[in-house]
Design an enzyme around this catalytic site. Structure first.
Site, PDB file in Angstrom:
ATOM      1  N   CYS A 198       0.796  -1.139  -0.096  1.00 28.33           N
ATOM      2  CA  CYS A 198       0.167   0.085  -0.035  1.00 28.33           C
ATOM      3  C   CYS A 198       0.783   1.241   0.052  1.00 28.33           C
ATOM      4  O   CYS A 198       0.236   2.385  -0.093  1.00 28.33           O
ATOM      5  CB  CYS A 198      -0.895   0.009   1.268  1.00 28.33           C
ATOM      6  SG  CYS A 198      -2.227  -1.611   1.164  1.00 28.33           S
ATOM      7  N   HIS A 277      12.350   1.188   5.229  1.00 25.73           N
ATOM      8  CA  HIS A 277      11.926  -0.333   4.842  1.00 25.73           C
ATOM      9  C   HIS A 277      12.742  -1.275   6.089  1.00 25.73           C
ATOM     10  O   HIS A 277      13.798  -1.103   6.471  1.00 25.73           O
ATOM     11  CB  HIS A 277      12.742  -0.558   3.715  1.00 25.73           C
ATOM     12  CG  HIS A 277      12.417  -1.841   3.190  1.00 25.73           C
ATOM     13  ND1 HIS A 277      12.163  -3.096   3.765  1.00 25.73           N
ATOM     14  CD2 HIS A 277      11.996  -2.074   1.762  1.00 25.73           C
ATOM     15  CE1 HIS A 277      11.701  -3.856   2.725  1.00 25.73           C
ATOM     16  NE2 HIS A 277      11.718  -3.544   1.781  1.00 25.73           N
ATOM     17  N   HIS A 362      -2.196  19.837   6.883  1.00 27.68           N
ATOM     18  CA  HIS A 362      -2.609  18.738   6.618  1.00 27.68           C
ATOM     19  C   HIS A 362      -2.195  17.477   6.476  1.00 27.68           C
ATOM     20  O   HIS A 362      -0.890  17.390   6.315  1.00 27.68           O
ATOM     21  CB  HIS A 362      -3.477  19.154   4.978  1.00 27.68           C
ATOM     22  CG  HIS A 362      -3.908  20.366   4.837  1.00 27.68           C
ATOM     23  ND1 HIS A 362      -5.311  20.744   5.472  1.00 27.68           N
ATOM     24  CD2 HIS A 362      -3.321  21.544   4.197  1.00 27.68           C
ATOM     25  CE1 HIS A 362      -5.382  21.990   5.022  1.00 27.68           C
ATOM     26  NE2 HIS A 362      -4.290  22.506   4.307  1.00 27.68           N
ATOM     27  N   HIS A 366      -2.654   7.071   5.091  1.00 22.70           N
ATOM     28  CA  HIS A 366      -3.325   5.838   4.250  1.00 22.70           C
ATOM     29  C   HIS A 366      -4.510   5.296   5.233  1.00 22.70           C
ATOM     30  O   HIS A 366      -4.410   5.162   6.337  1.00 22.70           O
ATOM     31  CB  HIS A 366      -2.033   4.737   4.286  1.00 22.70           C
ATOM     32  CG  HIS A 366      -2.548   3.469   4.099  1.00 22.70           C
ATOM     33  ND1 HIS A 366      -3.309   3.406   2.819  1.00 22.70           N
ATOM     34  CD2 HIS A 366      -2.199   2.153   4.657  1.00 22.70           C
ATOM     35  CE1 HIS A 366      -3.634   1.915   2.627  1.00 22.70           C
ATOM     36  NE2 HIS A 366      -2.953   1.212   3.531  1.00 22.70           N
ATOM     37  N   ASN A 399     -10.356   0.890   1.953  1.00 21.51           N
ATOM     38  CA  ASN A 399      -8.767   1.075   1.803  1.00 21.51           C
ATOM     39  C   ASN A 399      -8.651   0.635   0.342  1.00 21.51           C
ATOM     40  O   ASN A 399      -8.699  -0.304  -0.074  1.00 21.51           O
ATOM     41  CB  ASN A 399      -8.276  -0.236   2.459  1.00 21.51           C
ATOM     42  CG  ASN A 399      -6.664  -0.347   2.346  1.00 21.51           C
ATOM     43  OD1 ASN A 399      -6.117   0.404   1.644  1.00 21.51           O
ATOM     44  ND2 ASN A 399      -6.207  -1.050   3.364  1.00 21.51           N
TER      45      ASN A 399
END
Length: 468
Positions: A198, A277, A362, A366, A399
């Site tokens: 995602c 990561h 703002h 996700h 989602n």
């Protein structure tokens, strides 16, 4: 000739008169100071500093000209009740699995107007490559068509095409699908990102940024989507059923430019991208995993109970990196002082959480799920108004994977919230485990009356109460 006479030919031979001057000066200094190691080291440091400054100065500004989010047809609307009824009638799920999905849906933060592909509303669900391709084509082409209409661009003006989709990876690739459909010139630079979850939408933006640094006067088209048909799970493993409940149809197309004259018509200027990561750690790597279930026959995407911990771990590392670039000095000092105090004086002391609300107007978070939103709101200390765009996007669209942060930004635009110089922080999570963030600065006020986006005809109905 001394070996120190021309140690940096790339400086001395530069077309830039400034660099030529600096190169000649430093080469002379090195020649006469070669016997003094300290002076030599000092001179080398000076070279590095000057070259770094020059390269930063020469880096190209990246502008977001505009973006478009796909809004599926009403025939694809799937209420929570319809979702459960269709799952029950399909004949694949046990009663216990249906009850489990009911529980997930009741806590999902969804409304009753999210979208699934029509192929999954058939009984039984029609899961095949043909339907998966049909779904992806409608989303990608729909988003690109809207973007071309908004920007008045021609496809021949685009030099770079990047697509990303985690699950559906056909041959030819999705980027080739775009090239074929729009008959784009053969010199096009095309890339297809797959399996990156995602957060891949912001990875695609970063890739476009890197390419635009070396290809002057260019436009890059980024398309982010996910395929629901090919990721649908038909077994009874609970950790794999969750993805059926959460993921919905969506996609976004984004046009980026490095042309300086585009700053006048563009909406945003890209300020930062930070990629984190945590795949080197097994608990993070295995938190989202595509594999066969216990039957060894049915493939699904397993979401582990450690997922929230992995997300928090990745977010913490990401904001620590980003904070160095965006946080006011006072906030950085507060964080460092408590960190040192905890390390050397009081191990039980709580480390200060920097106030990122002082950096951004703002927050485009996700829409991974209500629990993810609750945790981020708590960690960052966001108000209900600040988390509202993400909550409403989850409620209305579910989602939509890598495109979700663009639906969130579209909500902010439709509400008339975006003003010139506002700073926007996009936060995305994905398998791997990754946390990627992007920071944009608004170049102008965004007039909601002139905007056409998936919220335009219904934004007056929001926000709604999703506290239940």
């Amino acid at each position: 000739m001394s070996m120190f006479t021309m140690p940096f030919p790339f400086i001395a031979e530069s077309n830039s008169s400034f660099l030529s001057f600096i190169g000649d000066f430093l080469n002379i200094q090195i020649l006469f100071m070669s016997s003094n190691i300290n002076s030599l080291l000092l001179c080398c440091s000076l070279i590095v500093s000057i070259v770094t400054f020059y390269l930063k100065k020469c880096s190209k500004n990246i502008y977001l000209v505009d973006f478009a989010c796909y809004k599926p047809f009403s025939t694809s609307i799937c209420s929570k009740d319809l979702f459960i009824e269709t799952s029950r009638c399909g004949g694949h799920f046990k009663d216990e699995s249906i009850d489990f999905q009911k529980k997930i849906m009741s806590r999902s933060g969804f409304g009753d107007k999210t979208y699934v592909p029509e192929s999954l509303l058939e009984i039984p669900a029609n899961i095949c490559t043909f339907e998966a391709r049909k779904e992806t084509e409608s989303v990608i082409f729909g988003a690109i068509d809207d973007l071309l209409l908004k920007t008045k661009m021609k496809v021949d003006d685009i030099q770079i095409v990047i697509t990303n989709c985690c699950i559906f990876n056909p041959t030819p690739s999705l980027s080739a699908m775009v090239v074929n459909h729009y008959k784009i010139k053969h010199q096009i630079l095309s890339y297809n990102l797959s399996g990156m979850g995602c957060s891949a939408g912001l990875i695609a933006i970063d890739l476009a940024k890197q390419l635009l640094q070396v290809h002057p006067n260019s436009y890059a088209l980024v398309v982010s989507t996910e395929n629901i048909n090919s990721g649908w799970y038909l077994g009874n493993n609970r950790s794999m059923l969750v993805s059926n409940c959460l993921f919905r149809v969506g996609g976004a197309a984004i046009l980026l430019s490095n042309i300086s004259s585009d700053s006048h018509r563009s909406k945003y200027h890209l300020k930062h991208i930070v990629r984190t990561h945590k795949g080197s750690q097994d608990n993070c790597y295995n938190s989202i995993l595509q594999q066969e279930d216990e039957t060894n026959k049915i493939t699904g995407i397993s979401l582990s109970k450690n997922l929230m911990n992995a997300a928090g771990f990745a977010l913490k590392a990401n904001i620590m990196t980003l904070g160095k670039s965006v946080l006011p000095l006072l906030e950085q000092l507060k964080y460092v002082s408590t960190l040192l105090a905890k390390k050397y004086f009081n191990n039980k002391m709580k480390i200060y959480t920097p106030d990122f609300k002082s950096c951004f107007e703002h927050f485009c978070i996700h829409t991974g799920g209500k629990a993810v939103q609750d945790e981020i709101q708590k960690v960052l200390g966001l108000s209900d108004w600040q988390i509202e765009p993400s909550r409403m996007t989850l409620y209305r669209y579910g989602n939509t994977s890598s495109s979700s942060v663009w639906y969130v930004l579209a909500y902010c635009e439709a509400k008339g919230r975006i003003r010139k110089s506002d700073r926007i922080w996009q936060i995305a999570f994905g398998s791997g485990f990754k946390c990627n963030t992007a920071v944009w600065c608004a170049l102008r006020n965004v007039d909601p009356i002139k905007e056409i986006n998936p919220w335009s005809d219904e934004v007056q109905d929001f926000p709604v109460n999703v506290s239940k």
